[in-house]
Design a protein around this motif. Structure first.
Motif, PDB file in Angstrom:
ATOM      1  N   SER A  88       0.143  -7.975   1.165  1.00 15.02           N
ATOM      2  CA  SER A  88      -1.213  -7.347   2.604  1.00 15.02           C
ATOM      3  C   SER A  88       0.279  -6.645   3.054  1.00 15.02           C
ATOM      4  CB  SER A  88      -1.430  -7.925   3.232  1.00 15.02           C
ATOM      5  OG  SER A  88      -1.692  -6.921   4.773  1.00 15.02           O
ATOM      6  N   VAL A  89       1.922  -7.367   3.252  1.00  9.32           N
ATOM      7  CA  VAL A  89       2.164  -6.044   3.854  1.00  9.32           C
ATOM      8  C   VAL A  89       3.240  -5.186   3.045  1.00  9.32           C
ATOM      9  CG1 VAL A  89       5.196  -6.535   4.892  1.00  9.32           C
ATOM     10  CG2 VAL A  89       3.109  -8.452   5.474  1.00  9.32           C
ATOM     11  N   LYS A  90       3.131  -5.389   1.359  1.00  4.44           N
ATOM     12  CA  LYS A  90       3.818  -4.434   1.003  1.00  4.44           C
ATOM     13  C   LYS A  90       2.784  -3.405   1.612  1.00  4.44           C
ATOM     14  CE  LYS A  90       5.060  -3.940  -4.133  1.00  4.44           C
ATOM     15  NZ  LYS A  90       5.036  -4.463  -5.051  1.00  4.44           N
ATOM     16  N   ASP A  91       1.684  -3.374   1.275  1.00  5.89           N
ATOM     17  CA  ASP A  91       0.765  -2.106   0.614  1.00  5.89           C
ATOM     18  C   ASP A  91       0.771  -1.545   1.976  1.00  5.89           C
ATOM     19  OD1 ASP A  91       0.025  -3.097  -1.580  1.00  5.89           O
ATOM     20  OD2 ASP A  91      -1.933  -4.117  -0.475  1.00  5.89           O
ATOM     21  N   LYS A  92       1.212  -2.149   3.589  1.00  5.91           N
ATOM     22  CA  LYS A  92       0.709  -1.076   4.735  1.00  5.91           C
ATOM     23  C   LYS A  92       2.089  -0.691   4.398  1.00  5.91           C
ATOM     24  CE  LYS A  92      -2.232  -4.346   7.223  1.00  5.91           C
ATOM     25  NZ  LYS A  92      -1.932  -5.299   8.349  1.00  5.91           N
ATOM     26  N   MET A  93       3.705  -1.244   4.018  1.00  6.81           N
ATOM     27  CA  MET A  93       4.284   0.171   3.687  1.00  6.81           C
ATOM     28  C   MET A  93       4.193   0.764   2.948  1.00  6.81           C
ATOM     29  SD  MET A  93       7.404  -3.405   3.947  1.00  6.81           S
ATOM     30  CE  MET A  93       7.910  -4.069   5.382  1.00  6.81           C
ATOM     31  N   LYS A  94       3.449   1.163   1.979  1.00  2.53           N
ATOM     32  CA  LYS A  94       3.213   2.030   0.895  1.00  2.53           C
ATOM     33  C   LYS A  94       3.100   3.439   2.199  1.00  2.53           C
ATOM     34  CE  LYS A  94       3.438  -0.679  -3.525  1.00  2.53           C
ATOM     35  NZ  LYS A  94       2.674  -0.805  -3.860  1.00  2.53           N
ATOM     36  N   GLY A  95       1.942   3.030   2.791  1.00  2.00           N
ATOM     37  CA  GLY A  95       1.185   4.204   3.979  1.00  2.00           C
ATOM     38  C   GLY A  95      -0.139   4.291   3.650  1.00  2.00           C
ATOM     39  N   PRO A  96      -0.976   4.769   3.974  1.00  2.00           N
ATOM     40  CA  PRO A  96      -2.464   4.764   3.629  1.00  2.00           C
ATOM     41  C   PRO A  96      -2.400   6.027   1.863  1.00  2.00           C
ATOM     42  CG  PRO A  96      -1.376   6.436   5.416  1.00  2.00           C
ATOM     43  CD  PRO A  96      -0.353   5.533   4.285  1.00  2.00           C
ATOM     44  N   ASN A  97      -1.542   5.715   1.436  1.00  2.00           N
ATOM     45  CA  ASN A  97      -1.508   6.889   0.313  1.00  2.00           C
ATOM     46  C   ASN A  97      -2.116   6.030  -0.789  1.00  2.00           C
ATOM     47  OD1 ASN A  97      -1.103   9.166   2.111  1.00  2.00           O
ATOM     48  ND2 ASN A  97       0.956   9.476   0.556  1.00  2.00           N
ATOM     49  N   ALA A 130      -2.134   6.742  14.073  1.00  2.00           N
ATOM     50  CA  ALA A 130      -2.142   5.884  12.837  1.00  2.00           C
ATOM     51  C   ALA A 130      -0.686   5.094  12.429  1.00  2.00           C
ATOM     52  CB  ALA A 130      -2.837   6.928  11.645  1.00  2.00           C
ATOM     53  N   ASN A 131      -0.074   5.993  12.265  1.00  2.00           N
ATOM     54  CA  ASN A 131       1.475   5.845  12.466  1.00  2.00           C
ATOM     55  C   ASN A 131       1.899   4.459  13.234  1.00  2.00           C
ATOM     56  OD1 ASN A 131       2.462   6.131   9.965  1.00  2.00           O
ATOM     57  ND2 ASN A 131       4.033   7.831  10.690  1.00  2.00           N
ATOM     58  N   GLU A 132       1.568   4.906  14.696  1.00  2.00           N
ATOM     59  CA  GLU A 132       2.222   3.713  15.273  1.00  2.00           C
ATOM     60  C   GLU A 132       1.171   2.233  15.275  1.00  2.00           C
ATOM     61  OE1 GLU A 132       1.032   5.379  19.519  1.00  2.00           O
ATOM     62  OE2 GLU A 132       3.498   6.250  19.322  1.00  2.00           O
ATOM     63  N   GLU A 133      -0.523   2.108  15.023  1.00  2.00           N
ATOM     64  CA  GLU A 133      -0.964   1.217  14.680  1.00  2.00           C
ATOM     65  C   GLU A 133      -0.581   0.513  13.237  1.00  2.00           C
ATOM     66  OE1 GLU A 133      -4.901   2.659  14.395  1.00  2.00           O
ATOM     67  OE2 GLU A 133      -4.841   2.830  17.362  1.00  2.00           O
ATOM     68  N   ARG A 134      -0.295   1.367  11.965  1.00  2.00           N
ATOM     69  CA  ARG A 134       0.690   0.669  10.884  1.00  2.00           C
ATOM     70  C   ARG A 134       1.467  -0.026  11.532  1.00  2.00           C
ATOM     71  NH1 ARG A 134       3.800   1.928   7.057  1.00  2.00           N
ATOM     72  NH2 ARG A 134       4.206   3.954   8.285  1.00  2.00           N
ATOM     73  N   HIS A 135       2.479   0.091  12.248  1.00  2.00           N
ATOM     74  CA  HIS A 135       3.805  -0.121  12.325  1.00  2.00           C
ATOM     75  C   HIS A 135       3.142  -1.288  13.354  1.00  2.00           C
ATOM     76  CE1 HIS A 135       7.580  -0.878  14.877  1.00  2.00           C
ATOM     77  NE2 HIS A 135       7.557  -0.202  13.381  1.00  2.00           N
ATOM     78  N   ALA A 136       2.914  -1.936  13.632  1.00  2.00           N
ATOM     79  CA  ALA A 136       2.651  -2.905  14.919  1.00  2.00           C
ATOM     80  C   ALA A 136       1.921  -3.789  13.940  1.00  2.00           C
ATOM     81  CB  ALA A 136       1.348  -2.295  16.137  1.00  2.00           C
TER      82      ALA A 136
END
Length: 65
Positions: free
Chosen positions: A56-65, A5-11
């Motif tokens: 959207s990028v900002k939200d993804k950087m925050k992570g799934p929490n 999931a982390n790898e997919e989020r990073h991609a």
């Protein structure tokens, strides 16, 4: 599973930031072509697209929490 999931989020972050750079370059080109009296609708739309993608990028950087 968390690593995948982390790898997919990073991609996704990488793809989105690449798109942000392209959009910013496009926006600069639009602004450079315009003058101080006329601002095209395309410039406003491009800026709105950048804003939406940046959030959207900002939200993804925050992570799934």
């Amino acid at each position: 599973m968390a690593k995948k999931a982390n790898e997919e989020r990073h991609a996704a972050l990488k793809n989105d930031t690449d798109k942000l750079v392209r959009l910013a370059v496009d926006l600069k080109a639009y602004v450079d072509k315009s003058n101080e009296h006329i601002l095209s609708v395309d410039v406003v739309k491009k800026a709105e697209e950048i804003e939406k993608l940046a959030h959207s990028v900002k939200d993804k950087m925050k992570g799934p929490n």
